[in-house]
Write an enzyme that holds these catalytic residues in place. Structure first.
Site, PDB file in Angstrom:
ATOM      1  N   GLY A  64       0.829  -1.193   0.000  1.00 37.21           N
ATOM      2  CA  GLY A  64       0.000   0.000   0.000  1.00 37.21           C
ATOM      3  C   GLY A  64       0.862   1.241   0.000  1.00 37.21           C
ATOM      4  N   GLN A  69       2.604  10.073   1.400  1.00 40.98           N
ATOM      5  CA  GLN A  69       3.921   9.442   1.483  1.00 40.98           C
ATOM      6  C   GLN A  69       4.830   9.847   0.331  1.00 40.98           C
ATOM      7  OE1 GLN A  69       2.029   5.379   2.268  1.00 40.98           O
ATOM      8  NE2 GLN A  69       4.056   5.218   3.216  1.00 40.98           N
ATOM      9  N   CYS A 111       5.771   0.068   7.336  1.00 40.84           N
ATOM     10  CA  CYS A 111       5.367   1.206   6.515  1.00 40.84           C
ATOM     11  C   CYS A 111       6.519   1.592   5.604  1.00 40.84           C
ATOM     12  CB  CYS A 111       4.989   2.381   7.417  1.00 40.84           C
ATOM     13  SG  CYS A 111       4.448   3.844   6.537  1.00 40.84           S
ATOM     14  N   LEU A 112       6.209   1.903   4.348  1.00 39.32           N
ATOM     15  CA  LEU A 112       7.257   2.293   3.410  1.00 39.32           C
ATOM     16  C   LEU A 112       7.925   3.603   3.823  1.00 39.32           C
ATOM     17  CD1 LEU A 112       5.640   1.301  -0.010  1.00 39.32           C
ATOM     18  CD2 LEU A 112       7.111  -0.040   1.506  1.00 39.32           C
ATOM     19  N   HIS A 153      -4.589   1.277   7.409  1.00 39.08           N
ATOM     20  CA  HIS A 153      -3.255   1.871   7.526  1.00 39.08           C
ATOM     21  C   HIS A 153      -3.096   3.017   6.520  1.00 39.08           C
ATOM     22  CE1 HIS A 153       1.266   1.456   7.979  1.00 39.08           C
ATOM     23  NE2 HIS A 153       1.177   2.121   6.835  1.00 39.08           N
ATOM     24  N   GLU A 154      -3.508   2.782   5.262  1.00 36.05           N
ATOM     25  CA  GLU A 154      -3.355   3.813   4.230  1.00 36.05           C
ATOM     26  C   GLU A 154      -4.289   4.995   4.478  1.00 36.05           C
ATOM     27  OE1 GLU A 154      -0.743   3.666   2.493  1.00 36.05           O
ATOM     28  OE2 GLU A 154      -0.340   1.595   3.040  1.00 36.05           O
ATOM     29  N   HIS A 157      -2.849   7.409   6.879  1.00 30.46           N
ATOM     30  CA  HIS A 157      -1.907   8.363   6.271  1.00 30.46           C
ATOM     31  C   HIS A 157      -2.640   9.621   5.794  1.00 30.46           C
ATOM     32  CE1 HIS A 157       1.994   6.461   6.299  1.00 30.46           C
ATOM     33  NE2 HIS A 157       1.492   5.332   5.831  1.00 30.46           N
TER      34      HIS A 157
END
Length: 186
Positions: A64, A69, A111-112, A153-154, A157
């Site tokens: 994701g 991000q 997380c990225l 999660h996304e 953000h």
């Protein structure tokens, strides 16, 4: 094919020849800002960046990626739990959780934007999410397990929330200090 006629799968496939966009790390301020709703005027820019976002997500590798991000304070996310040979990309514009179960689940998250940092997070086990597709259709679906966790999660953000914000202050600070040290070393 024009960008306006492309589907989620087309944008994901275009990632094969796209340059991955840069994924931001804390303390970048856009990661802590509530993203604004996407408008029709935003769509040409979103269509242009999508292949690079999919390229960055797949390269990481991740499942994701949210617009904040990559420095865009706009409400859209990418999700793809599929493997290379079975991609299942979803582009979710202005997503919102319209229902969540009372049953909670614990799942390890990463997380990225916080590479190589992981922790167990408690979230609703199942959700119902509504969003606008890249082609302008209103979509709605049930999700549970890893897909529900990923979508939640996304969407976090988009609210300026990182997964570490669901942890104790001590645990969050430990992870953020370790991340800062890792990023400085690299």
């Amino acid at each position: 094919m024009t960008h306006a006629a492309m589907t989620d799968t087309d944008f994901a496939a275009a990632s094969a020849t796209a340059t991955p966009v840069e994924i931001l790390n804390p303390p970048h301020p856009v990661l802590r800002k509530k993203a604004r709703l996407v408008t029709p005027e935003d769509m040409p820019g979103i269509r242009k960046i999508l292949p690079g976002m999919f390229a960055a997500m797949y390269k990481a590798p991740g499942i994701g990626l949210a617009a904040p991000q990559v420095g865009l304070s706009q409400r859209f996310v990418l999700v793809d739990l599929g493997e290379d040979d079975a991609r299942a990309p979803m582009i979710m514009i202005n997503p919102e959780i319209v229902h969540e179960t009372e049953e909670m689940a614990v799942r390890e998250e990463g997380c990225l934007s916080l590479p190589n940092q992981y922790a167990e997070v408690v979230r609703p086990e199942a959700i119902r999410v509504r969003w606008t597709s890249i082609t302008g259709e209103t979509m709605e679906r049930e999700a549970d397990g890893l897909l529900a966790t990923c979508i939640q999660h996304e969407i976090d953000h988009l609210e300026g929330v990182l997964f570490v914000d669901h942890l104790s202050t001590l645990r969050r600070n430990m992870i953020l200090r370790r991340l800062a040290k890792d990023l400085k070393r690299n």
